[in-house]
Write an enzyme that holds these catalytic residues in place. Sequence first.
Site, PDB file in Angstrom:
ATOM      1  N   HIS A   1       8.258   6.413   5.418  1.00  0.00           N
ATOM      2  CA  HIS A   1       7.479   7.219   6.356  1.00  0.00           C
ATOM      3  C   HIS A   1       6.685   6.310   7.275  1.00  0.00           C
ATOM      4  O   HIS A   1       6.261   5.219   6.879  1.00  0.00           O
ATOM      5  CB  HIS A   1       6.543   8.191   5.623  1.00  0.00           C
TER       6      HIS A   1
ATOM      7  N   GLY B   1       0.791  -1.229   0.000  1.00  0.00           N
ATOM      8  CA  GLY B   1       0.000   0.000   0.000  1.00  0.00           C
ATOM      9  C   GLY B   1       0.819   1.272   0.000  1.00  0.00           C
ATOM     10  O   GLY B   1       0.283   2.356   0.240  1.00  0.00           O
TER      11      GLY B   1
ATOM     12  N   HIS C   1       3.312   6.261   9.589  1.00  0.00           N
ATOM     13  CA  HIS C   1       2.034   6.895   9.914  1.00  0.00           C
ATOM     14  C   HIS C   1       1.817   6.771  11.421  1.00  0.00           C
ATOM     15  O   HIS C   1       1.811   5.644  11.952  1.00  0.00           O
ATOM     16  CB  HIS C   1       0.877   6.181   9.211  1.00  0.00           C
TER      17      HIS C   1
END
Length: 118
Positions: free
Chosen positions: A104, A97, A106
């Site tokens: 990064h 995804g 989340h």
Amino acid sequence: MKTAGNPDCLFCKIASGEIPSESVYSDELVYAFKDIDPKAPVHILVIPKEHIVSAAEISPENSKVISRIFEVIAHLSKELGLDRGFRVVTNCGGEGGQTVYHLHFHLMAGRPMKWPPG
Ligand code: 5GP
Ligand code: ZN
């Protein structure tokens, strides 16, 4: 300050300030900012300032920033009062995804999280 590594990379441009973002934390290694399309009441992206493509590219040479990223996440969780819990996710590659190819994490909170994720 170590910033851009890839001139075509959106998050390198965000880390260097070339593209604006809503900053929540910055040091010499790490930048954190609000996700432009939040999927939870709190949705922050925590990134290395150095260009690393994804979790698949973490190595002994570049992994120092990973411990710093998790120190920053713990700091932000206290600063933002996320005492009811939070989730940290990194999507890796197409089936994982990932849509932006600069590593990064989340940081998401403010609603109950489902398991397993879709
Ligand atoms: P991924 O899908 O790669 O795991 O996550 C990329 C994230 O970056 C998405 O949640 C998306 O909303 C966010 N994003 C994409 N472009 C921008 C932007 O220009 N600014 C900000 N603040 N977030 C962005
Ligand atoms: Zn980058």
